[in-house]
Design an enzyme around this catalytic site. Structure first.
Site, short mmCIF file in Angstrom:
data_model
loop_
_atom_site.label_atom_id
_atom_site.label_comp_id
_atom_site.label_asym_id
_atom_site.label_seq_id
_atom_site.Cartn_x
_atom_site.Cartn_y
_atom_site.Cartn_z
N TYR A 110 0.80 -1.22 0.00
CA TYR A 110 0.00 0.00 0.00
C TYR A 110 0.83 1.27 0.00
O TYR A 110 0.38 2.31 -0.48
CB TYR A 110 -0.94 0.02 1.21
CG TYR A 110 -2.04 -0.99 1.12
CD1 TYR A 110 -3.28 -0.66 0.58
CD2 TYR A 110 -1.86 -2.30 1.55
CE1 TYR A 110 -4.30 -1.60 0.49
CE2 TYR A 110 -2.86 -3.24 1.46
CZ TYR A 110 -4.08 -2.89 0.93
OH TYR A 110 -5.09 -3.82 0.83
N THR B 296 -2.18 -9.38 -4.93
CA THR B 296 -3.45 -9.78 -4.34
C THR B 296 -4.13 -8.63 -3.60
O THR B 296 -5.34 -8.71 -3.35
CB THR B 296 -3.25 -10.98 -3.39
OG1 THR B 296 -2.05 -10.79 -2.61
CG2 THR B 296 -3.11 -12.26 -4.19
N GLU B 297 -3.39 -7.58 -3.24
CA GLU B 297 -3.98 -6.37 -2.67
C GLU B 297 -3.09 -5.17 -2.97
O GLU B 297 -1.87 -5.25 -2.85
CB GLU B 297 -4.17 -6.47 -1.15
CG GLU B 297 -5.28 -7.36 -0.69
CD GLU B 297 -5.49 -7.30 0.82
OE1 GLU B 297 -5.18 -6.26 1.44
OE2 GLU B 297 -5.96 -8.31 1.38
N ASN B 298 -3.74 -4.06 -3.31
CA ASN B 298 -3.07 -2.78 -3.50
C ASN B 298 -4.16 -1.74 -3.69
O ASN B 298 -5.11 -1.96 -4.44
CB ASN B 298 -2.17 -2.83 -4.74
CG ASN B 298 -1.55 -1.48 -5.08
OD1 ASN B 298 -1.96 -0.82 -6.03
ND2 ASN B 298 -0.56 -1.07 -4.30
#
Length: 415
Positions: free
Chosen positions: A284, A333-335
């Site tokens: 992030y 898988t997440e950002n």
């Protein structure tokens, strides 16, 4: 790039609603809970998944990462719920019918209440418990799955340990999860209440509690055991794990501290990832460090609702660093970012996807980008006060409203 997975992610507890058998449901109900509010119906994705998946199809997305709630599937130790397995079978079928590749996470922070009563994530028993649950799901649903993440952000317990150490020194820290540290006295009272609520355990060891070195190792043992058990049932499955990684940048003589931080976040896990089919990368922002430790974001830096620095360049930096040390495919898988200003999210997406394309041009095997998150949802202890979603939800009516950023994913990718 034709086979590239482009989509978004959710977590069951944050979107489904009414996961009453999960440990965090207990934590929410405490008189002195650290949760700012209760999850309740969340965004009712449990009943509205078809609508949400069709929205992804309409936006040109082709992949969806979601989690199966362990507590729904195994509400009591050793007793599996056929109705819940059928529910997730229907979700998987809906993905396939709409041209969406499902990426299934077997554990995304929340655990069954009975597991915490058994010692939780500091008990050696968790390895066999998690293995057996994963093997059961693979046996039941494996024919509809291809990509599986065993454990979401397997290093989060270690990061929580660091947070508590830093919190004790009254300093700031970048943590890629919604944790409420505003009321330390209430926190301590709440911990005592939680011990009683879980049957009088001496300590509550959920996945988001600080861990010992042995507890950190148990997570990786659980990952390996689950991976091997699922492979034995369904050899076609591509299985990996996800880690929460910061773009750690040294300044003013901070090279050794940066190396230590990276070793704690990533390097020491490498021996347990060698048999994985892909690596789930979650990032992030960046973290600046000097010889004394972590530094706050630069004074005039733009910040998100999470108080992170707005720094989309971090993802490309971390992809390149991971690839230099781990030679398996990388799946983002997440950002994403938490913001009420969707123009910021649009700009963020443009920058991060540009970085992903540059990595692909350099033949780094990035196989997909899954934005966090599909919808504004329940951000753990911070409740509904953070806006990560590509889609807003009016929780009074559960009406979905796609934001401009929802369509920016395919627009930026196809430019």
């Amino acid at each position: 790039m034709k086979q590239f997975m482009l989509g978004a992610s959710t977590a069951a507890y944050q979107v489904e609603g009414n996961n009453v058998q999960s440990d965090f449901w207990v934590m929410e109900q405490l008189e002195h809970s650290s949760f700012k509010e209760r999850s309740g119906d969340a965004v009712d994705h449990y009943h509205r998944y078809e609508e949400d998946i069709k929205l992804m199809k309409a936006a040109g997305l082709n992949a969806y990462r979601f989690s199966i709630e362990w507590a729904r599937v195994e509400p009591e130790k050793g007793r599996y719920c056929e109705a819940e397995i059928n529910h997730y079978r229907e979700v998987l079928a809906c993905c396939q019918a709409n041209g969406i590749t499902p990426v299934v996470t077997m554990h995304h922070f929340s655990s069954p209440q009975w597991l915490i009563k058994e010692g939780g994530w500091e008990s050696e028993k968790v390895v066999a418990y998690f293995r057996d649950y994963c093997a059961y799901v693979a046996a039941q649903l494996g024919d509809q799955m291809k990509y599986i993440c065993t454990i979401n952000e397997a290093n989060m317990r270690l990061q929580m340990t660091s947070v508590m150490r830093t919190f004790a020194k009254n300093m700031g820290i970048n943590l890629q999860i919604g944790v409420n540290l505003e009321l330390p006295e209430q926190f301590m009272v709440g911990r005592r209440e939680a011990c009683a609520a879980f049957g009088g355990v001496a300590a509550v060891n959920t996945f988001l509690d600080p861990c010992t070195e042995a507890g950190d190792l148990l997570i990786m043992q659980a990952h390996e055991a689950a991976r091997d058990a699922m492979k034995a049932k369904c050899p076609h499955l591509a299985i990996g794990i996800t880690l929460s990684l910061h773009d750690i940048q040294p300044v003013e003589g901070g090279e050794e501290v940066a190396r230590q931080h990276w070793a704690e976040e990533f390097t020491h896990y490498l021996p347990y990832l060698q048999k994985d089919d892909f690596f789930g990368l979650q990032n992030y922002t960046r973290t600046l460090v000097n010889a004394e430790g972590e530094l706050p974001a630069p004074e005039h830096a733009k910040r998100t609702q999470m108080e992170y620095e707005f720094y989309p360049q971090a993802l490309e930096h971390v992809i390149r660093r991971v690839h230099s040390e781990l030679k398996i495919p990388i799946l983002i898988t997440e950002n994403g970012i938490a913001t009420l200003d969707d123009t910021e999210r649009v700009a963020f997406i443009e920058e991060v996807l540009g970085g992903v394309k540059r990595c692909l041009q350099d033949e780094i095997p990035v196989i997909g980008y899954l934005h966090w998150s599909l919808m504004d949802n329940f951000e753990w202890q911070l409740g509904y006060s953070r806006n990560f979603g590509l889609i807003s939800v009016d929780r009074a009516t559960q009406t979905r409203k796609p934001k401009d950023s929802f369509y920016q994913l395919t627009k930026s990718w196809n430019q």
